[in-house]
Design a protein around this motif. Structure first.
Motif, PDB file in Angstrom:
ATOM      1  N   GLU A  58       0.832  -1.341   0.002  1.00 20.98           N
ATOM      2  CA  GLU A  58       0.072   0.038  -0.084  1.00 20.98           C
ATOM      3  C   GLU A  58       0.877   1.154  -0.121  1.00 20.98           C
ATOM      4  O   GLU A  58       0.669   2.530  -0.749  1.00 20.98           O
ATOM      5  CB  GLU A  58      -1.015   0.151   1.253  1.00 20.98           C
ATOM      6  CG  GLU A  58      -1.875  -0.910   1.216  1.00 20.98           C
ATOM      7  CD  GLU A  58      -1.365  -2.599   1.410  1.00 20.98           C
ATOM      8  OE1 GLU A  58      -0.246  -2.602   1.774  1.00 20.98           O
ATOM      9  OE2 GLU A  58      -2.269  -3.536   1.456  1.00 20.98           O
ATOM     10  N   THR A  59       1.950   1.351   0.703  1.00 17.04           N
ATOM     11  CA  THR A  59       2.933   2.397   0.744  1.00 17.04           C
ATOM     12  C   THR A  59       3.694   2.791  -0.524  1.00 17.04           C
ATOM     13  O   THR A  59       3.616   3.732  -0.988  1.00 17.04           O
ATOM     14  CB  THR A  59       4.116   2.135   1.880  1.00 17.04           C
ATOM     15  OG1 THR A  59       3.600   1.974   3.080  1.00 17.04           O
ATOM     16  CG2 THR A  59       4.793   3.761   2.074  1.00 17.04           C
ATOM     17  N   LYS A  60       3.964   1.606  -1.311  1.00 19.43           N
ATOM     18  CA  LYS A  60       4.336   1.851  -2.650  1.00 19.43           C
ATOM     19  C   LYS A  60       3.548   2.380  -3.295  1.00 19.43           C
ATOM     20  O   LYS A  60       3.798   3.241  -4.272  1.00 19.43           O
ATOM     21  CB  LYS A  60       4.983   0.346  -3.175  1.00 19.43           C
ATOM     22  CG  LYS A  60       6.318  -0.315  -2.399  1.00 19.43           C
ATOM     23  CD  LYS A  60       6.607  -1.368  -3.003  1.00 19.43           C
ATOM     24  CE  LYS A  60       7.762  -2.115  -2.308  1.00 19.43           C
ATOM     25  NZ  LYS A  60       8.140  -3.499  -3.121  1.00 19.43           N
ATOM     26  N   LYS A  61       2.176   1.855  -3.576  1.00 17.04           N
ATOM     27  CA  LYS A  61       1.159   2.617  -4.309  1.00 17.04           C
ATOM     28  C   LYS A  61       0.818   4.119  -4.119  1.00 17.04           C
ATOM     29  O   LYS A  61       1.024   5.015  -4.969  1.00 17.04           O
ATOM     30  CB  LYS A  61      -0.130   1.856  -4.277  1.00 17.04           C
ATOM     31  CG  LYS A  61       0.027   0.485  -4.858  1.00 17.04           C
ATOM     32  CD  LYS A  61      -1.391  -0.322  -4.414  1.00 17.04           C
ATOM     33  CE  LYS A  61      -1.183  -1.744  -5.211  1.00 17.04           C
ATOM     34  NZ  LYS A  61      -2.662  -2.323  -4.968  1.00 17.04           N
ATOM     35  N   TRP A  62       1.118   4.255  -2.884  1.00 15.38           N
ATOM     36  CA  TRP A  62       0.652   5.820  -2.435  1.00 15.38           C
ATOM     37  C   TRP A  62       1.998   6.556  -2.981  1.00 15.38           C
ATOM     38  O   TRP A  62       1.846   7.751  -3.456  1.00 15.38           O
ATOM     39  CB  TRP A  62       0.800   5.873  -0.738  1.00 15.38           C
ATOM     40  CG  TRP A  62       0.701   7.398  -0.492  1.00 15.38           C
ATOM     41  CD1 TRP A  62      -0.510   7.930  -0.475  1.00 15.38           C
ATOM     42  CD2 TRP A  62       1.636   7.970   0.066  1.00 15.38           C
ATOM     43  NE1 TRP A  62      -0.407   9.203  -0.033  1.00 15.38           N
ATOM     44  CE2 TRP A  62       1.061   9.400   0.387  1.00 15.38           C
ATOM     45  CE3 TRP A  62       3.049   7.986   0.214  1.00 15.38           C
ATOM     46  CZ2 TRP A  62       1.886  10.365   0.991  1.00 15.38           C
ATOM     47  CZ3 TRP A  62       3.636   8.771   0.970  1.00 15.38           C
ATOM     48  CH2 TRP A  62       3.111  10.115   1.203  1.00 15.38           C
ATOM     49  N   VAL A  67       4.307  10.787  -6.680  1.00  9.93           N
ATOM     50  CA  VAL A  67       5.347  11.203  -7.467  1.00  9.93           C
ATOM     51  C   VAL A  67       4.831  11.368  -8.870  1.00  9.93           C
ATOM     52  O   VAL A  67       5.163  12.670  -9.574  1.00  9.93           O
ATOM     53  CB  VAL A  67       6.340   9.973  -7.732  1.00  9.93           C
ATOM     54  CG1 VAL A  67       7.557  10.392  -8.807  1.00  9.93           C
ATOM     55  CG2 VAL A  67       7.250  10.081  -6.461  1.00  9.93           C
ATOM     56  N   LEU A  68       4.042  10.775  -9.237  1.00 12.63           N
ATOM     57  CA  LEU A  68       3.135  10.991 -10.761  1.00 12.63           C
ATOM     58  C   LEU A  68       2.429  12.273 -10.441  1.00 12.63           C
ATOM     59  O   LEU A  68       2.554  12.947 -11.732  1.00 12.63           O
ATOM     60  CB  LEU A  68       2.437   9.728 -11.204  1.00 12.63           C
ATOM     61  CG  LEU A  68       3.305   8.506 -11.566  1.00 12.63           C
ATOM     62  CD1 LEU A  68       2.057   7.326 -11.701  1.00 12.63           C
ATOM     63  CD2 LEU A  68       4.018   8.727 -12.761  1.00 12.63           C
ATOM     64  N   LEU A  69       1.909  12.326  -9.535  1.00 11.68           N
ATOM     65  CA  LEU A  69       1.010  13.452  -9.366  1.00 11.68           C
ATOM     66  C   LEU A  69       1.889  15.066  -9.130  1.00 11.68           C
ATOM     67  O   LEU A  69       1.654  15.923 -10.082  1.00 11.68           O
ATOM     68  CB  LEU A  69       0.212  13.640  -8.054  1.00 11.68           C
ATOM     69  CG  LEU A  69      -0.977  14.693  -8.037  1.00 11.68           C
ATOM     70  CD1 LEU A  69      -2.012  14.450  -9.096  1.00 11.68           C
ATOM     71  CD2 LEU A  69      -1.623  14.419  -6.636  1.00 11.68           C
ATOM     72  N   GLY A  70       3.151  14.736  -8.682  1.00 17.19           N
ATOM     73  CA  GLY A  70       3.824  15.940  -8.514  1.00 17.19           C
ATOM     74  C   GLY A  70       4.625  16.138  -9.813  1.00 17.19           C
ATOM     75  O   GLY A  70       4.633  17.414 -10.473  1.00 17.19           O
ATOM     76  N   PHE A  71       4.871  15.156 -10.722  1.00 15.20           N
ATOM     77  CA  PHE A  71       5.384  15.413 -12.185  1.00 15.20           C
ATOM     78  C   PHE A  71       4.228  15.877 -12.915  1.00 15.20           C
ATOM     79  O   PHE A  71       4.302  16.951 -13.995  1.00 15.20           O
ATOM     80  CB  PHE A  71       5.783  14.120 -12.747  1.00 15.20           C
ATOM     81  CG  PHE A  71       7.194  13.816 -12.374  1.00 15.20           C
ATOM     82  CD1 PHE A  71       8.236  14.556 -12.753  1.00 15.20           C
ATOM     83  CD2 PHE A  71       7.425  12.575 -11.525  1.00 15.20           C
ATOM     84  CE1 PHE A  71       9.561  14.149 -12.541  1.00 15.20           C
ATOM     85  CE2 PHE A  71       8.842  12.299 -11.295  1.00 15.20           C
ATOM     86  CZ  PHE A  71       9.751  13.081 -11.699  1.00 15.20           C
ATOM     87  N   ARG A  72       3.119  15.546 -12.905  1.00  9.20           N
ATOM     88  CA  ARG A  72       1.978  16.052 -13.689  1.00  9.20           C
ATOM     89  C   ARG A  72       1.815  17.657 -13.403  1.00  9.20           C
ATOM     90  O   ARG A  72       1.610  18.413 -14.117  1.00  9.20           O
ATOM     91  CB  ARG A  72       0.541  15.097 -13.345  1.00  9.20           C
ATOM     92  CG  ARG A  72      -0.568  15.605 -14.140  1.00  9.20           C
ATOM     93  CD  ARG A  72      -1.617  14.663 -13.739  1.00  9.20           C
ATOM     94  NE  ARG A  72      -1.502  13.550 -13.808  1.00  9.20           N
ATOM     95  CZ  ARG A  72      -2.457  12.479 -13.388  1.00  9.20           C
ATOM     96  NH1 ARG A  72      -3.518  12.789 -12.680  1.00  9.20           N
ATOM     97  NH2 ARG A  72      -2.032  11.002 -13.485  1.00  9.20           N
ATOM     98  N   TYR A  73       1.713  17.792 -12.064  1.00  5.22           N
ATOM     99  CA  TYR A  73       1.357  19.446 -11.595  1.00  5.22           C
ATOM    100  C   TYR A  73       2.546  20.355 -12.119  1.00  5.22           C
ATOM    101  O   TYR A  73       2.442  21.211 -12.467  1.00  5.22           O
ATOM    102  CB  TYR A  73       1.247  19.405 -10.325  1.00  5.22           C
ATOM    103  CG  TYR A  73      -0.029  18.956  -9.611  1.00  5.22           C
ATOM    104  CD1 TYR A  73      -1.125  19.097 -10.365  1.00  5.22           C
ATOM    105  CD2 TYR A  73      -0.215  18.536  -8.347  1.00  5.22           C
ATOM    106  CE1 TYR A  73      -2.308  18.701  -9.908  1.00  5.22           C
ATOM    107  CE2 TYR A  73      -1.411  18.135  -7.753  1.00  5.22           C
ATOM    108  CZ  TYR A  73      -2.409  18.168  -8.692  1.00  5.22           C
ATOM    109  OH  TYR A  73      -3.809  17.873  -8.229  1.00  5.22           O
ATOM    110  N   THR A  74       3.961  19.650 -12.134  1.00  7.05           N
ATOM    111  CA  THR A  74       4.989  20.567 -12.781  1.00  7.05           C
ATOM    112  C   THR A  74       5.055  20.816 -14.251  1.00  7.05           C
ATOM    113  O   THR A  74       5.259  21.730 -14.394  1.00  7.05           O
ATOM    114  CB  THR A  74       6.275  19.577 -12.143  1.00  7.05           C
ATOM    115  OG1 THR A  74       6.383  19.398 -10.683  1.00  7.05           O
ATOM    116  CG2 THR A  74       7.522  20.455 -12.694  1.00  7.05           C
TER     117      THR A  74
END
Length: 549
Positions: A58-62, A67-74
């Protein structure tokens, strides 16, 4: 007692054979009130470290999601910033194109360089023009225009194998195969380069650091007392590490004069600019030669005999209305003579040119183009489409008409005549000519203050009015001072006379004097025209002011 033991043993054996004996989840917990509860969080810590799993599935998925959300926002944020910058740059380029048009047949990068070079000296918000940036950008534009693989197709050399001449620089080119728009843009680039070279005359470049410095800041034996370096600028270079930064301005002017494809007005303007630069460098002989060259260019298409006296250069009234090029060349030549001190030769030229200007027609020649009101579709299409390159200005071979700019130039001639008369023999006549010129310049400036497309007329009228007010105030102050000194001498002369008391009342009446009153008139005129001189351009609209560069 024995029976009881036997019964207990039988019951125990029966219980061992019972099915309930296989239930392992039944435990017998013995609890005593004095014992401590055996709970995990109350147990005594062990010295052996506990092995815990921190990186669970569950931690790996989170972490992966964050990380993907941060790249998307950037990516989105930088995309928005880049889009805003592109839109801002595009709007700035559109504004510059409308303010400083460039030929449409040039490539995109050449037009960007041209707009960047020509807009730098025309930014009023700058306290100091970066002429190094101007000339570097203009040279990039010229290299692209003269490159046959970019924008210089069909551009030829005048003489095969002879491109550079010592002391003259590079010869001009043959650009007759190009269109009028291309030639006009090429001329503007050359003139801008020559103007920047004037400002950078005497500058050197440090060959090691590639910085440009004035020659009086270089450290070396030829400059024992160098000027200090401005705050924040690089350190002063050594003389052995320096070389001339750019070609001298005269090379660029001669290049324009030797180019085949420019009209007579363009070459005459280049010759006059070159002559003015020679005047600035205190080279009167070279300046006079260039003024005569400009006069020859202005009259090269005129038939014989010439419309002016070859000796006095005064215009002949019987020759008819002179051309605009001839008027400009004679006025500049007379100004040079007056600046050199030869006012007796300059005055007849000014007088003949002023008389010829006053005989010019008051209305423009009939236009062949029909002026019609554009439709709504044409207005929208004009807003969407790129701005059209402006039509060519007059070539100066025809007589001008008395438009507001010409009237202000007439007032400028009156100022020249007033200065000459005041400095020679007729001070009252000089101040009268100056007063009349100020009246004419103020009248014309009020007429064009809100007129669209009259920037050149406003500039000419403003310069004429400000110069006339300064000359008028200086002349009036000098005459008032002389008048006061003369009255003071007369007062001392009459001090011992018996009629001193009788003449005291008359002296008090005439205490102010004529020229003191003239000074008051000048001050009132300056106060009245102060707002007119400060606000001589119409206000910009909101969008233009928002995207102004």
């Amino acid at each position: 007692m024995l029976q009881q033991k036997i019964i207990r043993r039988l019951l125990a054996q029966r219980a061992s054979r019972s099915p309930m004996a296989s239930r392992t989840f039944i435990h017998h917990i013995t609890y005593t009130p004095n014992s401590r509860p055996q709970l995990p969080f109350l147990s005594t810590p062990s010295k052996k470290p506990v092995q815990a799993r921190y990186l669970t599935t569950e931690t790996k998925k989170w972490i992966k999601h964050e990380v993907l959300l941060g790249f998307r926002y950037t990516f989105v944020l930088w995309g928005v910033i880049l889009g805003v910058l592109v839109i801002y740059w595009s709007v700035n380029q559109e504004v510059l194109e409308r303010k400083f048009p460039s030929p449409h047949e040039w490539s995109f990068l050449t037009r960007v360089y041209f707009r960047g070079a020509i807009q730098e000296p025309n930014r009023p918000e700058l306290l100091r023009v970066d002429w190094v940036r101007v000339i570097d950008t203009a040279l990039k534009t010229l290299r692209r225009l003269e490159d046959p693989n970019v924008d210089g197709a069909d551009v030829k050399e005048l003489v095969e194998g002879s491109v550079y001449i010592d002391g003259v620089g590079k010869l001009g080119l043959d650009i007759t195969a190009k269109s009028e728009e291309w030639r006009r843009g090429y001329y503007e680039t050359l003139m801008l380069t020559a103007r920047a070279a004037e400002q950078l005359d005497g500058h050197v470049v440090d060959k090691i650091r590639r910085y440009v410095f004035p020659a009086d800041m270089v450290l070396g034996p030829s400059n024992p007392h160098p000027k200090p370096i401005p705050l924040g600028a690089p350190s002063a270079p050594k003389e052995e590490d320096c070389e001339p930064a750019y070609e001298p301005a005269e090379n660029w002017y001669l290049r324009i004069l030797t180019t085949k494809g420019f009209n007579s007005k363009q070459k005459m303007d280049a010759a006059l600019a070159y002559a003015s630069f020679m005047d600035f460098k205190k080279m009167p002989d070279a300046a006079e030669s260039m003024y005569r060259w400009a006069l020859a260019i202005a009259t090269e298409d005129l038939p014989e005999p010439l419309p002016y006296d070859p000796e006095t250069l005064a215009l002949d009234e019987k020759a008819g209305n002179p051309s605009a090029n001839l008027i400009t060349a004679l006025t500049a030549f007379a100004t040079h003579m007056a600046s050199a001190g030869d006012v007796s030769a300059a005055l007849p030229i000014f007088a003949s040119v002023l008389k010829a200007r006053r005989n010019l027609p008051d209305h423009p020649p009939p236009s062949k183009r029909s002026i019609s009101r554009p439709s709504l579709y044409q207005t929208i299409l004009k807003f969407i489409q790129p701005p059209a390159y402006p039509p060519p200005p007059p070539d100066g071979t025809s007589p001008p008409w008395r438009d507001p700019q010409e009237l202000c130039e007439e007032a400028g001639l009156g100022l020249y005549i007033g200065e000459i008369l005041f400095a020679t023999r007729d001070q009252e006549g000089g101040i009268a000519w100056t007063r009349e010129a100020v009246d004419g310049a103020e009248e014309q400036l009020r007429d064009v203050i809100d007129e669209k497309g009259a920037d050149a007329a406003r500039k000419t009228c403003k310069e004429c009015l400000s110069t006339g007010l300064y000359n008028w105030s200086t002349m009036a102050a000098k005459l008032a001072q002389e008048e006061a000194a003369r009255k003071e001498a007369e007062k001392e002369k009459k001090a011992g006379s018996r009629f001193a008391l009788w003449s005291k009342a008359k002296e008090e009446e005439a205490e102010g004097g004529r020229w003191v009153a003239e000074e008051g008139v000048v001050r009132e005129r300056i106060r009245r025209t102060r707002g007119l001189l400060e606000e001589t351009t119409p206000q910009e609209n909101f969008l233009t002011a928002l995207f102004k560069v």
